[in-house]
Design an enzyme around this catalytic site. Structure first.
Site, PDB file in Angstrom:
ATOM      1  N   GLY A  71       0.809  -1.219   0.000  1.00  0.00           N
ATOM      2  CA  GLY A  71       0.000   0.000   0.000  1.00  0.00           C
ATOM      3  C   GLY A  71       0.840   1.265   0.000  1.00  0.00           C
ATOM      4  N   SER A 199      -3.776  -2.993  -0.591  1.00  0.00           N
ATOM      5  CA  SER A 199      -2.628  -3.690   0.003  1.00  0.00           C
ATOM      6  C   SER A 199      -3.012  -5.112   0.373  1.00  0.00           C
ATOM      7  CB  SER A 199      -2.182  -2.929   1.261  1.00  0.00           C
ATOM      8  OG  SER A 199      -1.268  -3.723   1.994  1.00  0.00           O
ATOM      9  N   HIS A 201      -1.848  -7.357   2.619  1.00  0.00           N
ATOM     10  CA  HIS A 201      -1.928  -7.869   4.002  1.00  0.00           C
ATOM     11  C   HIS A 201      -3.056  -7.252   4.817  1.00  0.00           C
ATOM     12  CE1 HIS A 201       0.081  -4.680   6.556  1.00  0.00           C
ATOM     13  NE2 HIS A 201       0.412  -4.250   5.360  1.00  0.00           N
ATOM     14  N   THR A 237      12.162  -8.149 -11.086  1.00  0.00           N
ATOM     15  CA  THR A 237      11.457  -9.433 -11.165  1.00  0.00           C
ATOM     16  C   THR A 237      10.319  -9.450 -10.145  1.00  0.00           C
ATOM     17  OG1 THR A 237      13.503 -10.448 -11.856  1.00  0.00           O
ATOM     18  CG2 THR A 237      11.770 -11.928 -11.070  1.00  0.00           C
ATOM     19  N   CYS A 325       1.074   3.151  12.804  1.00  0.00           N
ATOM     20  CA  CYS A 325       2.234   3.744  12.143  1.00  0.00           C
ATOM     21  C   CYS A 325       2.889   4.809  12.994  1.00  0.00           C
ATOM     22  CB  CYS A 325       1.816   4.332  10.805  1.00  0.00           C
ATOM     23  SG  CYS A 325       0.938   3.137   9.819  1.00  0.00           S
TER      24      CYS A 325
HETATM   25  C1  LIG Z   1      -1.737  -0.128   6.013  1.00  0.00           C
HETATM   26  C2  LIG Z   1      -2.116   1.022   5.169  1.00  0.00           C
HETATM   27  C3  LIG Z   1      -1.269   1.467   4.140  1.00  0.00           C
HETATM   28  C4  LIG Z   1       0.087   0.871   3.912  1.00  0.00           C
HETATM   29  O1  LIG Z   1       0.027  -0.392   3.356  1.00  0.00           O
HETATM   30  P1  LIG Z   1       1.352  -1.329   3.434  1.00  0.00           P
HETATM   31  O2  LIG Z   1       1.032  -2.463   2.529  1.00  0.00           O
HETATM   32  O3  LIG Z   1       1.503  -1.734   4.860  1.00  0.00           O
HETATM   33  O4  LIG Z   1       2.493  -0.504   2.940  1.00  0.00           O
HETATM   34  C5  LIG Z   1      -1.679   2.529   3.366  1.00  0.00           C
HETATM   35  N1  LIG Z   1      -2.865   3.118   3.578  1.00  0.00           N
HETATM   36  C6  LIG Z   1      -3.712   2.729   4.534  1.00  0.00           C
HETATM   37  C7  LIG Z   1      -5.018   3.420   4.682  1.00  0.00           C
HETATM   38  C8  LIG Z   1      -3.367   1.671   5.372  1.00  0.00           C
HETATM   39  O5  LIG Z   1      -4.207   1.307   6.344  1.00  0.00           O
END
Ligand SMILES: *Cc1c(COP(=O)(O)O)cnc(C)c1O
Length: 388
Positions: A71, A199, A201, A237, A325
């Site tokens: 993300g 994203s 995960h 890659t 974060c």
């Molecule tokens: C977690 C999150 C991201 C970042 O995604 P990652 O895959 O962890 O880099 C970006 N935006 C929002 C709203 C998120 O909750």
């Protein structure tokens, strides 16, 4: 001890069906998708299937889906890649003041390069007023980025309206849909945005993989200069294993998101109601109706959020305080500052974010533990004792 995971906006457990879809690429299928031989081709086919799955989930075409490292990368690319390509026509970007740090920091980085960035205010629910977007636009504006749902308080932003305003002004629009995908309907054409981030995960898929939707015809610079991968826009890659997982996670959600959302909403409302009825001086943050179904963000008066988090953790319940974060800093998160929480509550936000795997008995246990922990913490709080 039985552990209960209520921090699904930080990350999610991988769905076993997603793990099974990744498994062949950990063992037999190791080829480089750029190669023409059969080892390469079978991986290229797997990637093409995943691109279709992600595209179908978002209502996009497969040639509009670009795989990224997550993300944060998708957000960085959307903002820097469009701002730089349009820099000759003007150097201005707009985002809300409650964006994920990947968006906020990308806009600040652009400022350091001589761009102007406008950080739009929000109301007490975290809502952006589309009129403020309209007023912020100038002939110099390249891009507006407003998230579809806020990851901390869950507020759903009027992204379709914002995208329409942008389109009429000839300005690109991006939305970070990481906290919205799998919780509410996400369709790139209904939203009308030019770029959209997801994203892996955050939706029962693997970490380190994500996608950026780029509407056909949108001008954007490459994010990783290198090989021809991802149409020459992101060299290197590909993360074939992760991409297979992201594709499967999107395929599952395309079929199941509504039933997940209903399940999460029922449990979230039960949780929120249980806590608010049993514990005094608790404030529910975020919009009462325009809110994703899995988030319960609470500000608990006379209690410190970090202490609450640690005490819940000792009882086996995992939640987040403020934004994951910004964990490690005692500062309230930009979101909490922007919505203007009264001082009594400003140190005490906790976020409980649900996923499809949570159960009613977990919720009932959590309500009991929450009451016990808050009562214990307030019993040793001098300001709680002194309150009128
Ligand atoms: C977690 C999150 C991201 C970042 O995604 P990652 O895959 O962890 O880099 C970006 N935006 C929002 C709203 C998120 O909750």
């Amino acid at each position: 001890m039985n552990r209960i995971y209520l921090d699904n906006n930080s990350t999610t457990p991988i769905d076993p069906r997603v793990a099974a879809a990744m498994e062949p690429y950990l063992h037999g299928l190791f080829g480089n998708p750029s190669n023409i031989h059969s080892f390469g081709r079978e991986c290229a086919e797997g990637m093409a299937a995943a691109r279709e799955q992600v595209a179908a989930f978002l209502g996009a075409g497969p040639d509009e889906i670009f795989f990224t490292g997550g993300g944060s990368e998708s957000d960085n690319w959307a903002i820097k890649g469009t701002a730089s390509v349009r820099a000759g026509r003007g150097k201005h970007v707009v985002c809300s003041s409650i964006e994920h740090s990947a968006v906020l920091a990308s806009c600040r980085y652009l400022e350091s390069l001589g761009f102007r960035a406008t950080f739009l205010p929000v109301d007490g629910y975290g809502l952006v007023d589309p009129e403020t977007v309209k007023r912020a636009l100038t002939g110099e504006t390249a891009l507006v980025s407003v998230m579809l749902a806020n990851n901390e308080i869950g507020t759903i932003e009027p992204v379709a309206e914002i995208a329409r305003i942008c389109r009429e002004a000839g300005v690109l629009s991006h939305t970070d849909a990481v906290a919205a995908a799998g919780k509410i309907r996400v369709d790139v054409n209904e939203l009308g945005v030019d770029l959209l981030t997801i994203s892996g995960h955050k939706l029962q898929g693997p970490k380190g993989v994500g996608a950026l939707y780029i509407r056909k015809g949108t001008e954007i610079h490459p994010f990783v200069h290198g090989g021809h991968q991802e149409s020459g826009l992101r060299g290197g890659t590909e993360n074939v294993i992760g991409i297979a997982g992201l594709g499967k996670a999107c395929e599952i959600l395309a079929a199941e998101w509504q039933q997940n959302a209903e399940h999460e909403r029922r449990l979230r409302d039960r949780l929120e109601h249980g806590i608010v009825v049993r514990i005094p001086e608790v404030r529910v943050d975020g919009h009462p109706t325009r809110r994703v179904p899995n988030v319960c963000h609470l500000s608990v008066g006379y209690v410190e959020g970090e202490a609450l988090l640690m005490n819940l953790d000792m009882e086996g319940v995992a939640v987040a305080s403020g934004s994951a974060c910004s964990t490690g800093s005692a500062e309230p998160s930009p979101t909490m500052k922007a919505i203007g929480v009264p001082p009594l509550f400003s140190n005490s936000p906790v976020r409980l974010s649900l996923g499809p795997g949570n159960t009613e008995s977990e919720i009932d246990y959590t309500i009991d533990v929450f009451e016990r922990v808050v009562t214990r913490l307030r019993a040793i709080s001098p300001i709680w004792k002194r309150r009128s």
